[in-house]
Design an enzyme around this catalytic site. Structure first.
Site, PDB file in Angstrom:
ATOM      1  N   ASP A  89       0.860  -1.185   0.000  1.00 34.45           N
ATOM      2  CA  ASP A  89       0.000   0.000   0.000  1.00 34.45           C
ATOM      3  C   ASP A  89       0.897   1.235   0.000  1.00 34.45           C
ATOM      4  OD1 ASP A  89      -2.022  -1.804   0.164  1.00 34.45           O
ATOM      5  OD2 ASP A  89      -2.810  -1.125   2.099  1.00 34.45           O
ATOM      6  N   ASP A 149     -15.277  -3.286  -1.827  1.00 31.74           N
ATOM      7  CA  ASP A 149     -14.990  -3.069  -0.412  1.00 31.74           C
ATOM      8  C   ASP A 149     -16.318  -2.844   0.303  1.00 31.74           C
ATOM      9  OD1 ASP A 149     -12.312  -3.051  -1.271  1.00 31.74           O
ATOM     10  OD2 ASP A 149     -12.410  -0.885  -1.628  1.00 31.74           O
TER      11      ASP A 149
END
Length: 241
Positions: A8, A129
Site C-alpha cells: 500500500d 470493499d
C-alpha cells in the site's frame, strides 16, 4: 489458492492503514521496490499494489513508486486506487501493471467497467470493499446503499477476471477474516473471488481453503506479513497444498 502480498503506497512509502483510515498509517518502509523484491523472493506469484493517495485524489499519484516496483520484479502485479476513466487506465497499463483493479467506478460508472474489460480482456479486476455487506467507495470514506452481492452479480457478464472482496471492518485489525462473507459472495457468482481484509493467521488460510471449490481463488496478505505474524513462504505453501 494464491497468497498475494500487498504493498500500500502513501506518499511514496509502504504503509498499512487501520480500516482504511489515512490518519492511522504505519510506515513499514520507504523503498517500495525493495519490499516488492522481498515478497517476490519469498515465493509470491503476484503482487497487490494500492495507490492510497490515488484512491482519495481519484487519479493515480504514486506513479514513480509503481514504476520502480514493476521494474524490480518479474511477477504479475495488480493495482488499484484512482482508476476512473480510460485515459487513466491506459496510463496505468503503460506502467506495466498486469491487472488493473477498478473500485469506486464500478458503482458510479458500470459502463466504464465494461469498456475496460473490452479493451483489456481477461485482465480487469474489480475491488468490492464492504462494511456490513454494503459497498464503500472513495477510499472507504463513503458507505453506499448498494449491496456487495448485488454489485458483484451485476458484473457477471461484463468480462471481469476476478473480484477482490474486502471486509473493511476487519482490515488492519489483525482479528481474523470474515471467511463466511467471502464464501457467500463466491457462492453467489461465477467470477473468482480474492479475499481481503483481516488476514491474521494460517488458520484464516485453512478456513478459506475449505471454500476454494466454491470460487475463492486467493487471499491478500497485508499487515500479518509485515508484522511477522505470518511467514509469507509458509502461507504460500499452505495455500498451494
Amino acid at each position: 489458492m494464491m497468497v498475494i502480498p500487498a504493498i500500500d503506497l502513501k506518499d511514496g512509502n509502504c504503509v498499512r492503514l487501520v480500516q482504511g483510515d489515512m490518519q492511522q498509517a504505519t510506515v513499514f518502509g520507504d523503498n517500495p521496490a525493495a519490499m516488492a523484491t522481498r515478497w517476490a523472493s519469498a515465493g509470491a506469484a503476484m503482487l497487490h499494489i494500492v495507490d492510497l493517495n490515488g484512491a482519495f485524489a481519484r487519479k493515480p499519484v504514486n506513479q514513480e513508486a509503481i514504476k520502480q516496483i514493476v521494474s524490480a520484479i518479474n511477477i504479475p502485479t495488480e493495482l488499484g486506487g484512482g482508476i476512473r476513466n480510460m485515459e487513466t487506465l491506459y496510463t496505468v497499463m503503460e506502467l506495466g501493471i498486469t491487472n488493473p483493479i477498478l473500485g469506486t467506478v464500478a458503482v458510479s460508472d458500470p459502463e466504464f467497467v465494461r469498456q475496460a474489460c473490452a479493451a483489456y480482456p481477461g485482465r480487469v479486476r474489480v475491488g468490492i470493499d464492504a462494511q456490513n455487506g454494503m459497498v464503500a467507495v472513495n477510499g472507504w470514506a463513503e458507505i453506499t446503499d448498494v449491496r456487495a452481492t448485488e454489485l458483484a452479480k451485476s458484473l457477471e457478464d461484463a468480462g471481469v477476471e476476478a473480484i477482490i472482496y474486502t471486509d473493511i471492518s476487519r482490515d488492519g485489525l489483525m482479528q481474523g477474516m470474515n471467511v463466511e462473507e467471502c464464501a457467500n459472495l463466491a457462492r453467489s457468482i461465477s467470477i473468482p473471488v480474492i479475499a481481503s481484509g483481516g488476514l491474521t493467521s494460517l488458520d484464516d488460510i485453512r478456513r478459506l481453503k475449505e471454500h476454494e471449490h466454491e470460487g475463492i481463488c486467493g487471499v491478500i496478505a497485508g499487515k500479518a506479513i509485515y508484522t511477522g505474524a505470518i511467514d509469507l513462504r509458509e502461507a504460500i505453501e499452505l495455500a498451494g497444498e
